[in-house]
Write a protein that holds these residues in place. Sequence first.
Motif, mmCIF file in Angstrom:
data_model
loop_
_atom_site.group_PDB
_atom_site.id
_atom_site.type_symbol
_atom_site.label_atom_id
_atom_site.label_comp_id
_atom_site.label_asym_id
_atom_site.label_seq_id
_atom_site.Cartn_x
_atom_site.Cartn_y
_atom_site.Cartn_z
ATOM 1 N N GLU A 182 0.840 -1.207 0.000
ATOM 2 C CA GLU A 182 0.000 0.000 0.000
ATOM 3 C C GLU A 182 0.872 1.252 0.000
ATOM 4 O OE1 GLU A 182 -2.613 -0.397 3.379
ATOM 5 O OE2 GLU A 182 -3.361 -2.288 2.561
ATOM 6 N N PHE A 183 1.943 1.175 0.776
ATOM 7 C CA PHE A 183 2.864 2.302 0.840
ATOM 8 C C PHE A 183 3.473 2.566 -0.545
ATOM 9 C CE2 PHE A 183 7.331 3.581 1.171
ATOM 10 C CZ PHE A 183 7.206 4.805 1.807
ATOM 11 N N LEU A 184 3.924 1.490 -1.178
ATOM 12 C CA LEU A 184 4.560 1.655 -2.489
ATOM 13 C C LEU A 184 3.563 2.166 -3.520
ATOM 14 C CD1 LEU A 184 6.735 -1.598 -2.587
ATOM 15 C CD2 LEU A 184 7.477 0.740 -2.107
ATOM 16 N N GLY A 185 2.361 1.624 -3.471
ATOM 17 C CA GLY A 185 1.351 2.021 -4.437
ATOM 18 C C GLY A 185 0.902 3.459 -4.254
ATOM 19 N N SER A 186 0.816 3.872 -2.995
ATOM 20 C CA SER A 186 0.278 5.214 -2.744
ATOM 21 C C SER A 186 1.360 6.277 -2.840
ATOM 22 C CB SER A 186 -0.356 5.265 -1.350
ATOM 23 O OG SER A 186 0.639 5.014 -0.373
ATOM 24 N N THR A 187 2.575 5.946 -2.475
ATOM 25 C CA THR A 187 3.585 6.979 -2.288
ATOM 26 C C THR A 187 4.727 6.900 -3.283
ATOM 27 O OG1 THR A 187 3.097 6.593 0.027
ATOM 28 C CG2 THR A 187 4.890 8.113 -0.443
ATOM 29 N N GLY A 206 4.788 5.565 -9.665
ATOM 30 C CA GLY A 206 4.236 6.623 -10.505
ATOM 31 C C GLY A 206 4.410 8.008 -9.936
ATOM 32 N N SER A 207 5.311 8.151 -8.960
ATOM 33 C CA SER A 207 5.474 9.481 -8.368
ATOM 34 C C SER A 207 6.595 10.241 -9.066
ATOM 35 C CB SER A 207 5.760 9.375 -6.877
ATOM 36 O OG SER A 207 6.959 8.667 -6.664
ATOM 37 N N GLY A 208 7.211 9.618 -10.052
ATOM 38 C CA GLY A 208 8.277 10.298 -10.787
ATOM 39 C C GLY A 208 9.483 10.531 -9.916
ATOM 40 N N GLY A 252 2.290 1.812 -13.157
ATOM 41 C CA GLY A 252 2.038 3.214 -12.840
ATOM 42 C C GLY A 252 1.396 3.420 -11.481
ATOM 43 N N GLY A 253 1.401 2.413 -10.624
ATOM 44 C CA GLY A 253 0.851 2.567 -9.282
ATOM 45 C C GLY A 253 -0.648 2.379 -9.217
ATOM 46 N N ARG A 254 -1.243 1.735 -10.222
ATOM 47 C CA ARG A 254 -2.696 1.517 -10.198
ATOM 48 C C ARG A 254 -3.042 0.354 -9.278
ATOM 49 N NH1 ARG A 254 -1.234 3.103 -15.122
ATOM 50 N NH2 ARG A 254 -2.393 4.797 -16.097
ATOM 51 N N ASP A 255 -4.181 0.495 -8.677
ATOM 52 C CA ASP A 255 -4.637 -0.504 -7.711
ATOM 53 C C ASP A 255 -5.246 -1.693 -8.467
ATOM 54 O OD1 ASP A 255 -5.681 -1.936 -5.690
ATOM 55 O OD2 ASP A 255 -6.906 -0.307 -4.843
ATOM 56 N N ALA A 256 -4.672 -2.859 -8.299
ATOM 57 C CA ALA A 256 -5.164 -4.028 -9.034
ATOM 58 C C ALA A 256 -6.541 -4.460 -8.546
ATOM 59 C CB ALA A 256 -4.179 -5.183 -8.917
ATOM 60 N N THR A 257 -6.953 -3.970 -7.379
ATOM 61 C CA THR A 257 -8.276 -4.355 -6.879
ATOM 62 C C THR A 257 -9.353 -3.371 -7.328
ATOM 63 O OG1 THR A 257 -7.834 -3.148 -4.838
ATOM 64 C CG2 THR A 257 -7.352 -5.508 -4.827
ATOM 65 N N ALA A 258 -8.926 -2.253 -7.939
ATOM 66 C CA ALA A 258 -9.916 -1.268 -8.392
ATOM 67 C C ALA A 258 -10.352 -1.591 -9.820
ATOM 68 C CB ALA A 258 -9.327 0.140 -8.327
ATOM 69 N N GLY A 277 1.391 5.758 -18.443
ATOM 70 C CA GLY A 277 1.621 6.860 -17.510
ATOM 71 C C GLY A 277 1.312 6.467 -16.074
ATOM 72 N N ALA A 278 1.282 7.454 -15.211
ATOM 73 C CA ALA A 278 1.033 7.191 -13.798
ATOM 74 C C ALA A 278 -0.467 7.111 -13.544
ATOM 75 C CB ALA A 278 1.658 8.283 -12.954
ATOM 76 N N ALA A 279 -0.809 6.478 -12.438
ATOM 77 C CA ALA A 279 -2.212 6.280 -12.089
ATOM 78 C C ALA A 279 -2.878 7.609 -11.765
ATOM 79 C CB ALA A 279 -2.300 5.361 -10.878
ATOM 80 N N GLY A 280 -4.142 7.713 -12.120
ATOM 81 C CA GLY A 280 -4.925 8.860 -11.682
ATOM 82 C C GLY A 280 -5.310 8.661 -10.220
ATOM 83 N N LYS A 281 -5.846 9.719 -9.616
ATOM 84 C CA LYS A 281 -6.169 9.656 -8.186
ATOM 85 C C LYS A 281 -7.100 8.503 -7.848
ATOM 86 C CE LYS A 281 -5.848 13.091 -4.678
ATOM 87 N NZ LYS A 281 -5.205 14.339 -5.013
ATOM 88 N N SER A 282 -8.117 8.326 -8.694
ATOM 89 C CA SER A 282 -9.128 7.323 -8.354
ATOM 90 C C SER A 282 -8.623 5.894 -8.531
ATOM 91 C CB SER A 282 -10.354 7.529 -9.248
ATOM 92 O OG SER A 282 -9.972 7.266 -10.587
ATOM 93 N N GLU A 283 -7.563 5.747 -9.318
ATOM 94 C CA GLU A 283 -7.050 4.393 -9.554
ATOM 95 C C GLU A 283 -5.993 3.990 -8.537
ATOM 96 O OE1 GLU A 283 -7.159 4.761 -14.428
ATOM 97 O OE2 GLU A 283 -5.374 5.253 -13.300
ATOM 98 N N ARG A 284 -5.642 4.902 -7.679
ATOM 99 C CA ARG A 284 -4.500 4.672 -6.783
ATOM 100 C C ARG A 284 -4.834 3.806 -5.585
ATOM 101 N NH1 ARG A 284 0.379 6.047 -7.060
ATOM 102 N NH2 ARG A 284 1.005 7.706 -8.453
ATOM 103 N N VAL A 285 -3.797 3.203 -5.087
ATOM 104 C CA VAL A 285 -3.905 2.452 -3.845
ATOM 105 C C VAL A 285 -3.974 3.460 -2.701
ATOM 106 C CG1 VAL A 285 -2.735 0.748 -2.409
ATOM 107 C CG2 VAL A 285 -2.493 0.658 -4.888
ATOM 108 N N LYS A 286 -4.745 3.119 -1.669
ATOM 109 C CA LYS A 286 -4.837 4.017 -0.501
ATOM 110 C C LYS A 286 -3.584 3.870 0.350
ATOM 111 C CE LYS A 286 -9.170 5.499 -0.738
ATOM 112 N NZ LYS A 286 -9.372 4.748 -1.974
ATOM 113 N N ALA A 287 -3.183 4.976 0.956
ATOM 114 C CA ALA A 287 -2.009 4.932 1.832
ATOM 115 C C ALA A 287 -2.306 4.032 3.028
ATOM 116 C CB ALA A 287 -1.675 6.341 2.299
ATOM 117 N N PRO A 288 -1.307 3.326 3.510
ATOM 118 C CA PRO A 288 -1.556 2.391 4.618
ATOM 119 C C PRO A 288 -1.785 3.151 5.914
ATOM 120 C CG PRO A 288 0.785 2.527 4.174
ATOM 121 C CD PRO A 288 0.112 3.368 3.133
ATOM 122 N N SER A 289 -2.555 2.546 6.769
ATOM 123 C CA SER A 289 -2.732 3.127 8.090
ATOM 124 C C SER A 289 -2.833 1.955 9.046
ATOM 125 C CB SER A 289 -3.987 3.993 8.074
ATOM 126 O OG SER A 289 -4.446 4.192 9.354
#
Lengths: 231, 836
Positions: free
Chosen positions: B407-412, B415-417, B559-565, B710-722
């Motif tokens: 989650e950390f890698l996907g969110s942060t 695709g962050s360049g 590009g950091g897209r969430d495979a579950t979305a 390209g990089a994932a759009g906001k809605s396709e992204r993994v959520k940051a871990p908590s």
Amino acid sequence: MSEPDDVWKVNRERDGEAQRFESNFPENGAVGRAFAPVAGFGVTLRNFFRPTVTEQYPDKKTPAMPRYHGRHQLNRYADGLEKCIGCELCAWACPADAIYVEGDSNTEDAQYSPGERYGRVYQINYLRCIFCGLCIEACPTRALTMTNEYELAGPTREGLIYEKQDLLAPMQDAMLAAPHPMVPDTVDDDYYRGDVTAVVDSQIEWVRERRPDDPTLPENRSTEPAEARRG
Amino acid sequence: MTSTADKATAETVDTVTLTIDGKETTVPKGTLIIRAAEQVGIDIPRFCDHPLLAPAGACRQCLVDVAAPDREGNVRAFPKPQASCTMQAMDGMIVNTQHTSDEAKNAQEGVMELLLINHPLDCPVCDKGGECPLQNQALSHGRSESRFIDVKRVFEKPLPLSSEILLDRERCVLCQRCTRFSKEIAGDAFIDLQNRGAMQQIGTFDEDVLGFDGYEPIGVAAEDESGRAFSSYYSGNTVQICPVGALTSAAYRFRSRPFDLVSSPGISEHDSSGAAIRTDHRRGTILRRLSDNDPVVNEEWITDKDRFAFSWQNLSDRLERPLVRGDDGELHEASWPDAIARAAEGLKAAAGLTGTPADKKAKGVGVLPGGRITMEDAYAYQKFARVALGTNDVDVRTRTASDEEQEFLGSTVAGSGMGVTFADLEKAPTVLLAGFEPEDEGGVVFLRLRKAYGTQRVLTVAPFLSRGAEKLDATLIQAVPGGEAAALASIKGAADAAESLQAEGSVIIVGERLAGSPGALSEALRLAKRTGARLAWIPRRAGERGAVEAGALPGLLPGGRDATAASARDAIAKAWGVDSLPESPGRNAAEIIAAAASGTLSGLVIGGVTPSDLTDDLAAALARTDFVVSLEVRRTDVARYADVVLPVAPPSEKPGTFVNWEGRLRGFATAIRTDAISDHRALDFLGRELGADLKVGTVADVNEQLALLGAAGKSERVKAPSVKAGKARKAAGDELVLASWHLLVDEGALQDGEPYLAGTGRTAVARLSPATAERIGVKDGVVTLTAGGRGTIELPVALTDMADGVVWVPAKSPGSWVAQELGVHPGALVRVKGGI
Ligand code: SF4
Ligand code: SF4
Ligand code: SF4
Ligand code: FES
């Protein structure tokens, strides 16, 4: 007019000029003109009465001049250590890129040349060599010299790439085959200065212990001349 | 660029105008004369001067005639020639170099003659011959005759400073580049000038002044007169910058001459820094690697591993042809078409794609690419898994890993360049390290931090101050492995560390080991938010960042897209021209291996994975799996269980891209042309045979697709871990918490076949605090570690000022293969017995 046509035209004009050429030699007289067709045989006839220069090679081999540039040789010091240090300067100097060298470290167990470094791989490609001798001039240790041997032909390309063992000078009678240690208490400089003049007992002992069958050990030496033992 | 940086460049730089050899030139104030001369194309000979080292004026080869205005403004000549490498340019200065001044020329020739007095002139046996500044400058700026007729000073040669670095003191011109590098850049003040006059020489430092503190090198390191050996991860750089052949390396000794070599630029495959290297090869064999100059990444320095560890790819176990297991149960060489057909057939059956009733029994295929691959390979592996095999079971993280990390890698990260850069690290007022040892795990990252020594505050969350951290003068925030989250959480409010981190430009570096500590990455994110510090993830292996970008993780698409979305999956499916992507969540590497071991996976596609690097018993898992396809450079233990082995190219024999931790694309071309093909090309063949055109046959194909995605759009992204902060395990009785990381030079697979380098590695020790050692009753200075793994580890003890109840051992050093022998990750409890 196209370009080739242009060229053609110019060439034809030149031909025309050539035809107008006049010889500077005086015109022959009447006798001269009559014998002109067979005048060439005069040269042949003249040579009937001159000494022959034809060599009967390969039935009879004539030695080359002393400084003739023939096959290379990798020399040895008086105790049998190789002079080549694998520095590649010969390869560097070679205008034909005919030499390939790889150096390596001498070790206590395998000392091939005085000092730290020796030539592990040494090849001369006689398909490339133009016998200019620049390699000989480049060699800092006089390891590389040229012999008078000129019979360098062969049926294969590989065969004309001479390896280190093909180029190494034959063992002289008092030499001991490398690898073996340097003469005790000497450094490489002593060899370079020519201060090492013979094998010493400790070197013979060293070889005897490790290679009792080495043909260059005094006890194993045959009575044939050294040259015959080569190879 | 930040606004402050803009302001700095907008400010007018103070300049001075001077005349060199009659040419007027204007340079920024503070420029050295020698640099000003370079800029107008005037060459001044030099030995000690190096643009990345502080001026020393040690060799005096760069003497020039200088006249400068005095206080009244009258231009007055200096009475003697001056060293142009130490003197700064002044307004109105008139400099005459050897080209226009006889005096300067005379002085330079004099210095050269002096330098050569005791020089052995043994160029024919010297490795530097042909590329030696002394040779070149003696020819261009020296006298052709020497007047010296006496006996030269001699030293014993060569003197091994370590098993790798050899010193020939006779050749040294005492320029002190090596000692300055060691002190200023690497921070390993192991060598220094000794003695005076003609006997002045480079030697190792006095043992009593600088102790090894239990970090002795493994190999023989002869001691010089003062009895100290050289141990440094960066020692090879001194060989490269030594302007004569005084420092040479054992690995390259007498191997070749510069005119033999073809040089190809490349990128190091050893760590995630992406250091620029130059590969020198002859007739298809690599003879040496040098550092290339890349000011934004590695400057002119690389680690010894980058430099010396390249023999692994040309060992006798190198694979050249595909291997297929025959009916006799043995592997036999096969042609590529045969091997691909066989592999496809087996994978079809395992993945249930045959279209026969047998498909019901197929339990699917997992894909383990390993972390050493290029971005293109990673992309091919994941596309192969998702399109050809229809599974999300693909994971490069054959190390400690967690969902939180993903989650950390996907969110942060993905695709962050370009995020934090090397330059940012150097400028950062405060750097916090968590789960990361810059010297051991970061390669040249350490050198950049070290460059800011004195102006930067380094904080490190670790069980103790490692030698690297000590050299950075780091402040320890002590944490037992597993307790990093709590330690990070404690940095808040008026805590001194929290205040330091609030300084603008501060950076928090998290290493891959933090994945093994629940909640730590979540805490790092919170801390970054709290303090405004920027966050950088620095993995150890070269391919990890690229794999994250390419989506070679079970839950991450490119590009950091969430495979579950569903939206992300649809977007990718559309781009790839397929109906849909597999929906069921993928398993991570450990889960894939566990599934294979329990017989719930029918096939495995496995890349560069070394079984001994894994805590799980990969061999057992492979043995249990019906069909295994291995893509490897060498015939490893994996081949013993593989049904088809496809040989792939090592980085020097293929083009590709490593993405370094900054997010910088580090593309490289083929250095040595061979028949070997890249993983992505082999997977392209395999894909076709399975009926899927993956279009990953060339580097250009892959990069085109990645660019389009390209990089994932906001809605396709993994959520940051908590994730809630976990707690460290409690040591009790003889059970201690394991701490461990990989030392830079150890027994990693890419360091095979390089004994000289191995000798410079550090001796493996088990570190315990004195109190813990006493508690468990250490006998004979040795301890034995056991856990649920395949063996035990016995190591000598080094008492260290560290957290109690913790034992630290190196992860893969000689006699200490933690993953294989203990079978646990750091943070777990291990039984530690005093004595054997
Ligand atoms: S004689 Fe000339 S061409 Fe032949 S190997 Fe020597 S340098 Fe090369
Ligand atoms: S023959 Fe002479 S020049 Fe050539 S490698 Fe040997 S020592 Fe050097
Ligand atoms: S060893 Fe090389 S780099 Fe070091 S002082 Fe001597 S010449 Fe300079
Ligand atoms: S280069 Fe200036 S003193 Fe050495």
